[in-house]
Design a protein around this motif. Structure first.
Motif, short mmCIF file in Angstrom:
data_model
loop_
_atom_site.label_atom_id
_atom_site.label_comp_id
_atom_site.label_asym_id
_atom_site.label_seq_id
_atom_site.Cartn_x
_atom_site.Cartn_y
_atom_site.Cartn_z
N LYS A 282 0.85 -1.20 0.00
CA LYS A 282 0.00 0.00 0.00
C LYS A 282 0.89 1.26 0.00
O LYS A 282 1.95 1.27 0.63
N LEU A 283 0.38 2.22 -0.69
CA LEU A 283 1.04 3.54 -0.61
C LEU A 283 -0.02 4.56 -0.16
O LEU A 283 -1.02 4.76 -0.85
N HIS A 284 0.24 5.14 0.98
CA HIS A 284 -0.69 6.16 1.50
C HIS A 284 -0.09 7.55 1.26
O HIS A 284 1.06 7.79 1.65
N VAL A 285 -0.87 8.37 0.63
CA VAL A 285 -0.42 9.77 0.49
C VAL A 285 -1.31 10.62 1.40
O VAL A 285 -2.52 10.76 1.15
N VAL A 286 -0.70 11.15 2.46
CA VAL A 286 -1.48 11.79 3.53
C VAL A 286 -1.32 13.31 3.50
O VAL A 286 -0.20 13.83 3.45
N ASP A 287 -2.45 14.00 3.55
CA ASP A 287 -2.43 15.47 3.71
C ASP A 287 -3.06 15.74 5.08
O ASP A 287 -4.28 15.74 5.23
N LEU A 288 -2.17 15.96 6.07
CA LEU A 288 -2.63 16.09 7.45
C LEU A 288 -3.25 17.48 7.68
O LEU A 288 -2.81 18.46 7.07
N ALA A 289 -4.25 17.51 8.56
CA ALA A 289 -4.89 18.81 8.87
C ALA A 289 -3.86 19.76 9.47
O ALA A 289 -2.98 19.35 10.23
N GLY A 290 -3.99 21.00 9.14
CA GLY A 290 -3.01 21.99 9.59
C GLY A 290 -3.13 22.28 11.08
O GLY A 290 -4.20 22.66 11.55
#
Ligand SMILES: Nc1ncnc2c1ncn2[C@@H]1O[C@H](COP(=O)(O)OP(=O)(O)OP(=O)(O)O)[C@@H](O)[C@H]1O
Length: 749
Positions: free
Chosen positions: A227-235
């Motif tokens: 799996k490849l997770h591309v995460v955009d975390l909340a600021g």
């Protein structure tokens, strides 16, 4: 502890026009960041050697392109994916620092697309490559959002999107285009902060690629999954910060909590206690979702986003610490006195700024102090007059003046207008008053009628006046033409009022014309006295002198006043002195003439006495020459005395001028010392720059030479003439003697 080789930490700095480089520095290797210790800033001690926290990373990105960032971060991620290892690429950081740009970049131009679209391109490129090697690859994708405590399936439309972790949709993607469509669809379903100036997300989102690989040439039918997770975390942020003003405290709190839980999870991951790890996983749905991918054998790429500003320093430090914890590194305290390169750069930029400011200052000083009235032509003057006029008539809303000189002239014009208006007001009052008296005196009907006529006359008169007040600034030709056209319609107005008006117009036009000369004259003389009083100072002190002159300086005005007075008297005296010199020259030549006459008369008398032997008789001519010579000599003496007196007085005035200058110099020195704490080095009190002194000396020299030459000539002449006369007399005597001798001989024979 997470294995270091699989975990890499990057930091991306948000570029801004006002980067606070005093608080954050980057080492040359672009891997180490120094952040100023907050405690020191609270002490607000400027003299303290600044202390910085050191944070290490695998790369610091500042002004790097999206492609450069992608090329640095992903190559080994994709390589490891092929080997069946899970990977996470995670962007975290403060609100508005570019997380979404780094991950998606979908709102940006194509070349600025983020990591996710680029990963898709490379994945499908790999897929084609693997297919040629008889490896079958299947890619599925899911897109989820973690908002507050909820999970949203971004591949499902709302309200079906609200999901549990087990129900997340997985979509098979066969091409790059299909993948992009999914991303765009999911992106559109994300929650945005409405009041933000850019699409700000208050929640975290994860795009996951599920990659299944099967080697068709192998007999075991084994499928490799990763799996490849591309995460955009909340600021994450601080409540009350300007950068997150559009977020409510609950959203900020949730984002901060998610970051803290992730941080704690990594800490327990380091401790390797399975129960603790499971417990921490359960606390946060996102960590739960990432599940096994978030372990020490996975590939982890973290990109911390920071903003370099004084206000965000606290959040920035927390972001850097987060990165270090995940990277298993410890931050250290160190003293950095000067980061040479950055300081050098700073010094250079400050020097450039200083040079620019100096230039600007010079420019302003020139504009402020240059007296352009001298070089101002009549056209420009007329232009200012017209502009002021139009401004007063509300024809233009702004009065555009180019420099201080223009302002002075405009003010002078306004003063003139005001003066004229005042005069006219008085005139109107007087006219009204006299007409009222007239009306009181008149009893008859006819006189009442005439009063009526006169009062009706006042109205157009006033009307014309208001127009003529504006015409004060017009050029004489214009005023004249206005007067002409006005006179055509003045059949009702009395001849006296016409005369009055004509004279007033004349006055106006003449005053308008002379105003130009007056202003020039005034500024010229003011300028000349300022220059005359200026001590001999190095050019770099000229600005200080200008400040001294323009400063509200009563003492300097007093000096200027005395100097002006002194100069005026000295000039008048000098004129008298020159006149006296001319007179002296003229009298001297007269004296010479009389002397010559007298000499001739005396010679004649001498000759006659020797020749005729009649005894001494003084001729009328000799008497007249003697008396004329005496009168002229007396006159000459008087004029000489006057010249001498003038000289002495002139010298006194010149000395007084010198003294004033010395006082000015002393006062200027004091001014510099008080205002700028400035010593003017090695300056001599300046010599008077008056032309009078030089001219006086020249005149004296010339006169002395002339007198000497005259005396020389005269002496020579006298000697020669005397010699000639003596010879003549001798000759006559000899001739007489010879005649007598011959005559006697002749008689004897
Ligand atoms: N490196 C950069 N260069 C130029 N512009 C940038 C950069 N980073 C961010 N921006 C701009 O700053 C704004 C905010 O960026 P972005 O939405 O990526 O931030 P974010 O961290 O995702 O914000 P939020 O946490 O609010 O979602 C955008 O207009 C983006 O174009």
């Amino acid at each position: 502890m997470v294995e270091k080789k699989y975990t890499k930490i990057y930091f991306r700095l948000l570029p801004s026009e006002t980067m606070a480089w005093d608080y954050l520095k980057i080492l040359d290797d672009h891997k180490t960041i120094y952040i100023r210790c907050l405690q020191e800033l609270n002490k607000a001690k400027e003299s303290v050697v600044p202390t910085f926290w050191t944070f290490h990373s695998d790369q610091v990105f500042f002004n790097h392109t999206q492609k450069e960032i992608y090329d640095t971060i992903t190559p080994d991620v994709l390589d490891n994916l092929s080997n069946g290892r899970d990977a996470i690429i995670m962007a975290y950081g403060q609100t508005g620092t570019g997380k979404s740009l780094t991950i998606n970049g979908l709102q940006n131009p194509f070349e600025n697309r983020g990591i996710l679209p680029r990963v898709i391109t490379d994945l499908f490129h790999n897929l084609n490559k693997e297919a040629s090697r008889n490896i079958k690859m299947c890619i599925q994708a899911s897109y989820v959002e973690f908002s507050r405590t909820n999970i949203y399936d971004l591949l499902q439309p709302y309200p079906n999107s609200l999901a549990s972790l087990k129900e997340i949709t997985k979509v098979k993607i066969r091409s790059e285009e299909e993948a992009l469509k999914i991303i765009f669809r999911g992106e559109g379903r994300k929650v945005f902060a409405e009041s933000a100036s850019y699409p700000s997300h208050s929640s975290s989102s994860i795009f996951t690629f599920y990659i299944n690989k099967k080697n068709l040439e192998m007999q075991d039918n084994a499928i490799r999954k990763c799996k490849l997770h591309v995460v955009d975390l909340a600021g994450a942020d601080t409540v009350g910060n300007f950068s997150c003003s559009f977020k409510n405290p609950y959203e900020i709190g949730t984002a901060n909590l998610a970051k803290t839980q992730l941080e704690q999870f990594f800490l327990v991951l380091c401790s390797q206690i399975p129960e603790q790890i499971k417990l921490r996983q359960k606390l946060n749905p996102m960590i739960q979702y990432l599940g096994d991918s978030l372990n020490n054998s996975s590939i982890l790429r973290l990109i911390g986003h920071i903003r370099v500003s004084r206000e965000d320093l606290l959040v920035t430090i927390s972001m850097l610490r987060f990165g270090e914890i995940i990277g298993g590194l410890k931050s250290m305290k160190c003293e950095v006195s000067i980061n040479k390169e950055v300081t050098q750069e700073r010094v250079e930029s400050l020097e450039r700024e200083l040079a620019r400011l100096k230039l600007e200052n010079t420019y302003n000083t020139i504009l402020m102090h240059q007296d352009l009235a001298k070089s101002l032509n009549e056209e420009r003057f007329a232009h200012i007059e017209r502009t002021v006029n139009e401004f007063l008539q509300n024809k233009i809303s702004h009065l555009t003046l180019m420099n201080v000189c223009d302002v002075n002239i405009a003010l002078e014009i306004l003063r003139m207008i005001y003066k004229k208006c005042e005069e006219e007001k008085k005139e109107v009052i007087v006219t009204k008053h006299s007409s009222t008296i007239g009306s009181h005196k008149a009893h008859s009907k006819s006189s009442r009628l005439s009063h009526k006529t006169s009062s009706t006359e006042t109205l157009p008169k006033e009307k014309t006046r208001s127009g003529s007040a504006a015409a004060v600034l017009k050029t004489p030709s214009k005023v004249g033409s206005q007067h002409e056209t006005g006179s055509k319609t003045k059949s009702r107005t009395s001849s006296s009022s016409l005369l009055k008006r004509a004279s007033a117009t004349k006055r106006k036009s003449s005053s308008s014309a002379s105003l130009y000369d007056k202003t020039r004259e005034k500024s010229k003389s003011k300028q000349s006295f300022e220059t005359a009083l200026m001590p001999q100072i190095p050019p770099e002190y000229h600005e200080a002198w200008q400040a001294y002159v323009t400063d509200k300086n009563d003492e300097f005005s007093r000096f200027q006043h005395f100097y002006e007075k002194n100069e005026t008297v000295a000039k008048n005296l000098y004129r008298t002195y020159l006149n006296d010199l001319d007179r002296l020259r003229e009298i001297s030549s007269r004296v010479e003439k009389h002397k010559h006459d007298l000499f001739l008369a005396r010679m004649t008398r001498e000759f006659q006495r020797a020749n005729i032997d009649k005894g001494e008789t003084v001729s009328e001519f000799e008497k007249c020459s003697t008396s004329q010579l005496e009168t002229s000599q007396q006159e000459q003496l008087e004029v000489q005395e006057s010249v001498l007196r003038c000289q002495t007085e002139l010298k006194a005035y010149i000395n007084a001028c010198k003294e004033i200058k010395r006082d000015v110099k002393r006062h200027f020195d004091l001014f510099c010392k008080e205002k700028y704490n400035l010593e003017i080095p090695g300056l001599e009190p300046c010599e008077p720059a008056m032309d009078i002194v030089a001219t006086l000396a020249q005149e004296e020299e010339k006169m002395v030479k002339e007198v000497q030459a005259q005396d020389d000539n005269h002496e020579m002449c006298e000697i020669k003439r005397f010699e000639r006369f003596k010879n003549l007399i001798e000759y006559e005597k000899r001739r007489k003697r010879l005649y007598q001798m011959k005559h006697r001989e002749w008689v004897v024979y």
